[in-house]
Design a protein around this motif. Structure first.
Motif, PDB file in Angstrom:
ATOM      1  N   LYS A 172       0.822  -1.219   0.000  1.00  0.00           N
ATOM      2  CA  LYS A 172       0.000   0.000   0.000  1.00  0.00           C
ATOM      3  C   LYS A 172       0.854   1.266   0.000  1.00  0.00           C
ATOM      4  CE  LYS A 172      -4.275  -1.873   1.964  1.00  0.00           C
ATOM      5  NZ  LYS A 172      -3.943  -3.289   1.747  1.00  0.00           N
ATOM      6  N   ALA A 173       2.118   1.131  -0.380  1.00  0.00           N
ATOM      7  CA  ALA A 173       2.963   2.315  -0.541  1.00  0.00           C
ATOM      8  C   ALA A 173       2.499   3.096  -1.766  1.00  0.00           C
ATOM      9  CB  ALA A 173       4.416   1.897  -0.702  1.00  0.00           C
ATOM     10  N   GLU A 174       2.542   4.414  -1.674  1.00  0.00           N
ATOM     11  CA  GLU A 174       2.189   5.239  -2.822  1.00  0.00           C
ATOM     12  C   GLU A 174       3.400   5.362  -3.732  1.00  0.00           C
ATOM     13  OE1 GLU A 174       0.713   9.766  -4.002  1.00  0.00           O
ATOM     14  OE2 GLU A 174       0.447   9.031  -1.936  1.00  0.00           O
ATOM     15  N   ILE A 175       3.345   4.739  -4.895  1.00  0.00           N
ATOM     16  CA  ILE A 175       4.459   4.742  -5.844  1.00  0.00           C
ATOM     17  C   ILE A 175       4.022   5.436  -7.116  1.00  0.00           C
ATOM     18  CG2 ILE A 175       6.130   3.330  -7.103  1.00  0.00           C
ATOM     19  CD1 ILE A 175       5.682   1.100  -5.090  1.00  0.00           C
ATOM     20  N   ASN A 176       4.759   6.467  -7.478  1.00  0.00           N
ATOM     21  CA  ASN A 176       4.503   7.193  -8.720  1.00  0.00           C
ATOM     22  C   ASN A 176       5.571   6.832  -9.749  1.00  0.00           C
ATOM     23  OD1 ASN A 176       2.317   8.694  -7.556  1.00  0.00           O
ATOM     24  ND2 ASN A 176       3.840   9.958  -6.504  1.00  0.00           N
ATOM     25  N   PHE A 183      13.533   7.636  -5.985  1.00  0.00           N
ATOM     26  CA  PHE A 183      13.786   8.133  -4.634  1.00  0.00           C
ATOM     27  C   PHE A 183      12.527   7.993  -3.783  1.00  0.00           C
ATOM     28  CE2 PHE A 183      12.362  11.650  -7.291  1.00  0.00           C
ATOM     29  CZ  PHE A 183      11.367  12.260  -6.531  1.00  0.00           C
ATOM     30  N   TYR A 184      12.735   8.039  -2.468  1.00  0.00           N
ATOM     31  CA  TYR A 184      11.630   8.104  -1.518  1.00  0.00           C
ATOM     32  C   TYR A 184      11.605   9.512  -0.946  1.00  0.00           C
ATOM     33  CZ  TYR A 184       9.113   7.790   2.893  1.00  0.00           C
ATOM     34  OH  TYR A 184       8.240   8.034   3.934  1.00  0.00           O
ATOM     35  N   ILE A 188       6.359  13.827   1.876  1.00  0.00           N
ATOM     36  CA  ILE A 188       5.003  13.523   1.392  1.00  0.00           C
ATOM     37  C   ILE A 188       4.742  12.020   1.345  1.00  0.00           C
ATOM     38  CG2 ILE A 188       4.720  15.673   0.109  1.00  0.00           C
ATOM     39  CD1 ILE A 188       5.528  14.199  -2.427  1.00  0.00           C
ATOM     40  N   ASP A 189       5.707  11.257   1.846  1.00  0.00           N
ATOM     41  CA  ASP A 189       5.564   9.807   1.991  1.00  0.00           C
ATOM     42  C   ASP A 189       5.224   9.111   0.677  1.00  0.00           C
ATOM     43  OD1 ASP A 189       5.701   7.473   3.554  1.00  0.00           O
ATOM     44  OD2 ASP A 189       3.530   7.459   3.891  1.00  0.00           O
ATOM     45  N   THR A 190       5.981   9.435  -0.361  1.00  0.00           N
ATOM     46  CA  THR A 190       5.764   8.796  -1.663  1.00  0.00           C
ATOM     47  C   THR A 190       7.087   8.306  -2.244  1.00  0.00           C
ATOM     48  OG1 THR A 190       6.005  10.867  -2.900  1.00  0.00           O
ATOM     49  CG2 THR A 190       3.778  10.266  -2.165  1.00  0.00           C
ATOM     50  N   ILE A 191       6.968   7.306  -3.098  1.00  0.00           N
ATOM     51  CA  ILE A 191       8.117   6.751  -3.821  1.00  0.00           C
ATOM     52  C   ILE A 191       7.996   7.146  -5.287  1.00  0.00           C
ATOM     53  CG2 ILE A 191       9.171   4.597  -4.644  1.00  0.00           C
ATOM     54  CD1 ILE A 191       8.291   3.326  -1.966  1.00  0.00           C
ATOM     55  N   LEU A 213      11.381   0.902  -1.268  1.00  0.00           N
ATOM     56  CA  LEU A 213      10.462   0.407  -0.239  1.00  0.00           C
ATOM     57  C   LEU A 213      11.173   0.260   1.100  1.00  0.00           C
ATOM     58  CD1 LEU A 213       8.324  -2.304  -2.090  1.00  0.00           C
ATOM     59  CD2 LEU A 213       7.469  -0.216  -0.996  1.00  0.00           C
ATOM     60  N   THR A 214      12.444  -0.114   1.071  1.00  0.00           N
ATOM     61  CA  THR A 214      13.202  -0.205   2.323  1.00  0.00           C
ATOM     62  C   THR A 214      13.322   1.168   2.966  1.00  0.00           C
ATOM     63  OG1 THR A 214      14.473  -2.068   1.422  1.00  0.00           O
ATOM     64  CG2 THR A 214      15.342  -1.000   3.389  1.00  0.00           C
ATOM     65  N   HIS A 215      13.650   2.195   2.162  1.00  0.00           N
ATOM     66  CA  HIS A 215      13.643   3.564   2.688  1.00  0.00           C
ATOM     67  C   HIS A 215      12.267   3.908   3.267  1.00  0.00           C
ATOM     68  CE1 HIS A 215      17.590   4.827   1.532  1.00  0.00           C
ATOM     69  NE2 HIS A 215      17.374   4.795   0.223  1.00  0.00           N
ATOM     70  N   TRP A 216      11.214   3.546   2.529  1.00  0.00           N
ATOM     71  CA  TRP A 216       9.829   3.846   2.921  1.00  0.00           C
ATOM     72  C   TRP A 216       9.496   3.278   4.293  1.00  0.00           C
ATOM     73  CZ3 TRP A 216       5.701   0.262   3.314  1.00  0.00           C
ATOM     74  CH2 TRP A 216       4.408   0.813   3.322  1.00  0.00           C
ATOM     75  N   THR A 217      10.028   2.099   4.623  1.00  0.00           N
ATOM     76  CA  THR A 217       9.746   1.506   5.937  1.00  0.00           C
ATOM     77  C   THR A 217      10.326   2.331   7.074  1.00  0.00           C
ATOM     78  OG1 THR A 217      11.768   0.131   6.020  1.00  0.00           O
ATOM     79  CG2 THR A 217       9.802  -0.820   4.943  1.00  0.00           C
ATOM     80  N   GLY A 218      11.299   3.194   6.768  1.00  0.00           N
ATOM     81  CA  GLY A 218      11.985   3.946   7.819  1.00  0.00           C
ATOM     82  C   GLY A 218      11.281   5.218   8.242  1.00  0.00           C
ATOM     83  N   SER A 219      10.117   5.509   7.692  1.00  0.00           N
ATOM     84  CA  SER A 219       9.413   6.743   8.046  1.00  0.00           C
ATOM     85  C   SER A 219       9.007   6.731   9.511  1.00  0.00           C
ATOM     86  CB  SER A 219       8.172   6.918   7.175  1.00  0.00           C
ATOM     87  OG  SER A 219       7.162   6.012   7.579  1.00  0.00           O
TER      88      SER A 219
END
Length: 310
Positions: A172-176, A183-184, A188-191, A213-219
């Motif tokens: 459910k990560a927001e990926i554009n 980049f992450y 704005i919590d988007t990839i 996604l690994t970067h995203w987990t670090g929020s």
């Protein structure tokens, strides 16, 4: 001669090997062996104990991946203790002559009674004591009487792999998609990832998503690992190392061949590793937590694991 380590200098041994591999990559472009420890077979390729059905994770994943293709320990991703080898083969001496064992780290937290502190009701409280010890495992190829694992040719991954697409969607990560950079953006919590057709291979495409996604987990809302470190700093390079290891772990789980995503950071990684022999323990433990998080939210975690924590 079998190497004997303590829990302190095994970290140094792993660090030294990684430094050597990164320096070799700088010289001739050879991929570090944790990036592509096995040919992709379309199944989970992480180091694995077939008796307990558990994966060796964290720094143990990295250590066994590094050693597996060294030519000294065997090429299977299955590793067993001596007693387990005795059990599965029924032999008193199940290890082939000349075979070497590998030392890995077992970590768990013990709960013990704390008699120095009591609650208001007078009941004993407990305190957590970290326990870390070393034990030995042998590669499946070193064990007598076992058929070699089935080796298949690397599969040709279609333009899109539905199971991998499902895994990514389930985060459910927001990926554009689009643009020239991956980049992450924590603000704005988007990839952001370039389009599939802009990558040389499908493996590169999925590896890049795994890295981000690994970067995203670090929020802050998830594992709270990212600290807003400035580009070029040692802490920034450390987070990139965490993301690179996390990507490699995700790739191994999904049966993908990996590739270094940010080779320009190698110099910074070498600085981090040379300054702190325990940095690789910390980075691999954080990468493992990232993978655990992704497995949990996607519902793909199938078992508990042997995990070493710095």
């Amino acid at each position: 001669m079998t190497m004997n380590y303590t829990t302190t200098n095994i970290a140094q041994a792993i660090t030294d090997k990684i430094i050597a591999e990164l320096e070799k990559h700088q010289q001739d472009g050879t991929l570090p062996s944790w990036v592509k420890p096995w040919n992709a077979t379309g199944s989970d390729a992480r180091p694995y104990n077939p008796m307990t059905k558990n994966h060796y994770n964290g720094v143990n994943w990295l250590w066994l991946s590094l050693l597996q293709n060294s030519g000294d320990y065997g090429s299977s991703n299955e590793w067993l203790t001596y007693k387990q080898a005795q059990t599965v083969t029924g032999l008193d001496k199940p290890i082939k002559a000349g075979s070497k064992s590998v030392q890995v780290i077992f970590y768990k937290t013990l709960l013990i009674k704390d008699k120095t502190a009591t609650s208001d009701t007078g009941a004993d409280k407990t305190k957590k004591i970290p326990m870390m010890k070393i034990y030995r495992v042998f590669n499946r190829d070193c064990i007598e009487g076992l058929e070699a694992p089935i080796v298949t040719e690397p599969r040709a991954i279609p333009e899109r792999n539905q199971s991998i697409e499902d895994f990514i969607k389930a985060t459910k990560a927001e990926i554009n998609f689009g643009g020239a950079r991956a980049f992450y953006n924590p603000s704005i919590d988007t990839i952001q990832v370039p389009n599939l057709e802009d990558f040389k291979t499908v493996e590169d495409y999925y590896s890049t998503i795994a890295h981000e996604l690994t970067h995203w987990t670090g929020s802050e809302a998830r594992l709270n690992r990212l600290k807003g470190d400035s580009f070029g700093s040692e802490s920034y390079a450390f987070e990139e190392l965490v993301a690179e290891l996390g990507s490699a772990m995700v790739n191994a789980k999904l049966g993908l061949d990996g590739k270094l995503q940010h080779v320009e950071y190698i110099g910074s990684w070498l600085k981090v590793l040379k300054n702190d022999s325990k940095a690789i323990l910390k980075a691999s433990a954080l990468a493992q937590k990232a993978l655990d998080y992704l497995e949990n939210i996607t519902g793909t975690k199938t078992n508990k694991s042997y995990t070493a924590t710095a």
